[in-house]
Write a protein that holds these residues in place. Structure first.
Motif, mmCIF file in Angstrom:
data_model
loop_
_atom_site.group_PDB
_atom_site.id
_atom_site.type_symbol
_atom_site.label_atom_id
_atom_site.label_comp_id
_atom_site.label_asym_id
_atom_site.label_seq_id
_atom_site.Cartn_x
_atom_site.Cartn_y
_atom_site.Cartn_z
ATOM 1 N N TYR A 59 0.853 -1.190 0.000
ATOM 2 C CA TYR A 59 0.000 0.000 0.000
ATOM 3 C C TYR A 59 0.890 1.241 0.000
ATOM 4 O O TYR A 59 2.112 1.157 0.199
ATOM 5 C CB TYR A 59 -0.906 0.023 1.239
ATOM 6 N N THR B 12 -3.901 4.239 -0.936
ATOM 7 C CA THR B 12 -4.063 3.601 -2.241
ATOM 8 C C THR B 12 -3.287 2.286 -2.243
ATOM 9 O O THR B 12 -2.410 2.066 -1.404
ATOM 10 C CB THR B 12 -3.515 4.487 -3.388
ATOM 11 N N ARG B 13 -3.599 1.434 -3.197
ATOM 12 C CA ARG B 13 -2.885 0.155 -3.308
ATOM 13 C C ARG B 13 -1.438 0.393 -3.720
ATOM 14 O O ARG B 13 -1.136 1.320 -4.485
ATOM 15 C CB ARG B 13 -3.558 -0.736 -4.343
ATOM 16 N N ASN C 31 0.451 -4.904 -4.434
ATOM 17 C CA ASN C 31 -0.703 -5.243 -3.598
ATOM 18 C C ASN C 31 -1.232 -6.634 -3.906
ATOM 19 O O ASN C 31 -1.733 -7.332 -3.018
ATOM 20 C CB ASN C 31 -1.809 -4.206 -3.790
ATOM 21 N N THR D 224 -2.693 -10.465 -1.718
ATOM 22 C CA THR D 224 -3.793 -11.371 -2.051
ATOM 23 C C THR D 224 -3.284 -12.793 -2.247
ATOM 24 O O THR D 224 -3.912 -13.762 -1.793
ATOM 25 C CB THR D 224 -4.509 -10.888 -3.324
ATOM 26 N N VAL E 217 -11.589 -7.240 -4.468
ATOM 27 C CA VAL E 217 -10.474 -6.839 -5.335
ATOM 28 C C VAL E 217 -10.954 -6.538 -6.754
ATOM 29 O O VAL E 217 -10.528 -5.556 -7.381
ATOM 30 C CB VAL E 217 -9.394 -7.943 -5.351
ATOM 31 N N TYR F 148 -14.037 -2.535 -4.830
ATOM 32 C CA TYR F 148 -12.894 -1.930 -4.132
ATOM 33 C C TYR F 148 -13.375 -0.833 -3.175
ATOM 34 O O TYR F 148 -14.151 0.038 -3.557
ATOM 35 C CB TYR F 148 -11.919 -1.342 -5.141
#
Length: 449
Positions: A133, A142-143, A147, A151, A195, A199
């Motif tokens: 992030y 924000t990602r 990122n 996951t 995702v 989002y």
């Protein structure tokens, strides 16, 4: 407007998740000290609460002040990522507790810990680099560039839990197994939905909370019932073992005390005398720093072993009808130290340290005199352990009022006079006074044998 609505909805979901988790924590709170399973499950729920609270940062702390003035967004965003591995660790540990006596393979535990460490390392790197992030200069989340890796790592953790459940599936009831599987599919599916399409909406948090709630309802309550039944069975078994142990000790002590069995009930009577004297002394407030209920319980259990050292003394000395010679008396006196040695060797592996200590002290020091003229160490007054001072009165009184191979039985009144006469020389004066007070209880014990 759309973003604000998403933030409000996301915050609402987080608050809902926190309320559900707090309800579980409230239920688990007083049980956590009783069982390891309760503690492990509660820890997983606590980290889910932290996970949800951290997620609230996206809406509550974004854009209000420059980042360097308000570090809350930095702290809570890092926390949001950092707590994830702990949730998986405690879930796997809880599964292991549920399937006991089976143990989860070290491979699964190692994989969980290793993946968690990688995740934590990446979270730390994200503080300085835009990895998982980034926090923009105007204080927005924000990602990060990688990122997607968060996951992937989370997916690996889910997959690891799935393998554990698949491997040990025979250990679960059907509905419990389904509940545990929900922890795999609900959060994983909601993670993908979040995702790919939603989002900013806390769907993964909701999926995790719902699955944990299902596990709680279906597995935890069943496990609690199982624990209660197990504790009951263990308690019953322990009581039987204690009874067998006590009977064995009494039988052995009777055999040792006089091998012709003329004092066959000596061990039982002296145990009762010890308990009555100790309870009366405790009631009157003497030696209250020592005379706890557990101390008294251990004394009563240990009393039959006070003369177990006589097993090393020959029959010619034990059964001699007349007075012992100096040599014979010296040989007889070794039974005190030998008794303590035997007690420590027999009990060292299976019993509590305090019990072994009390049993050894009663065996070794019950022939010590208050004035220091006893044996084997010549201790006096408070140097003599309290349990041995109590044992001394019980042992001598019983020896006086019952016939032995070397003497006739003494009348009870005369025996009490002898105990009183030896107060301050042979016996602890306080204990002698307490012993006189329990004469009715002593008479009741004498009437039983």
């Amino acid at each position: 407007m759309h973003t604000q609505a998403m933030n409000i909805l996301s915050t609402g979901l987080d608050i809902y998740n926190i309320i559900i988790c707090l309800a579980m924590i409230f239920f688990l709170g007083y049980r956590a000290k009783k069982s390891r399973a309760s503690f492990l499950f509660m820890m997983s729920v606590i980290f889910i609460i932290v996970f949800n609270i951290s997620d609230l940062s996206n809406w509550l702390f974004e854009g209000k002040e420059p980042a360097w003035k308000v570090p809350a967004l930095h702290i809570l965003t890092f926390t949001f990522f950092a707590v994830v591995p702990f949730i998986f660790y405690y879930i796997i540990r809880y599964i292991e507790e549920y399937i006991r006596p089976c143990r989860i393979s070290c491979f699964y535990l190692f994989f969980c810990i290793f993946t968690g460490c990688v995740f934590e390392l990446c979270s730390i790197v994200s503080i300085f680099q835009n990895f998982f992030y980034q926090i923009t200069p105007d204080n927005y989340y924000t990602r990060g560039r990688f990122n997607f890796l968060s996951t992937v790592l989370i997916a690996l953790e889910f997959f690891n839990v799935f393998l554990v459940l698949l491997h040990y599936r025979k250990q679960f009831a059907k509905r419990v197994y389904i509940a545990f599987l929900s922890f795999i599919f609900f959060p994983f599916i909601t993670q993908l939905m979040q995702v790919l399409w939603f989002y900013g909406l806390s769907l993964v948090n909701l999926g995790m909370t719902v699955s944990i709630l299902l596990i709680f309802i279906n597995s935890f309550l069943e496990l609690e019932k199982h624990y209660e039944e197990s504790e009951k069975l263990i308690k019953e078994r322990d009581q039987k073992l204690i009874k067998i142990q006590e009977q064995t000790i009494v039988a052995l002590s009777n055999l040792v005390e006089n091998r012709d069995m003329e004092t066959g009930q000596h061990a039982k009577r002296t145990s009762m005398f010890v308990e009555e004297l100790a309870r009366q002394t405790q009631k009157d407030g003497y030696y209250k720093d020592v005379l706890t209920d557990k101390y008294i319980e251990y004394m009563v259990m240990a009393a039959p072993m006070h003369d177990i050292g006589k097993i090393v003394v020959s029959d010619t000395i034990l059964k001699k009808p007349g007075r012992l010679s100096i040599y014979e008396y010296d040989r007889m006196k070794i039974h005190a130290k030998e008794g303590a040695r035997i007690v420590r060797e027999v009990l060292v592996e299976d019993d509590s340290e305090e019990y072994v200590k009390i049993a050894a002290e009663m065996a070794q020091y019950h022939h010590e005199y208050w004035n220091g003229k006893g044996y084997p160490m010549g201790l006096k007054e408070q140097q003599i352990p309290l349990c041995a001072r109590i044992m001394a009165i019980a042992d001598v009184f019983d020896a006086l009022v019952y016939e032995r191979c070397y003497k006739k039985a003494m009348p009870v009144d005369e025996a009490y006079e002898t105990i009183l006469k030896e107060s301050g020389t042979h016996f602890d004066p306080v204990l002698v006074e307490e012993f006189i007070k329990i004469r009715p209880q002593i008479s009741r014990v004498l009437g039983m044998y």
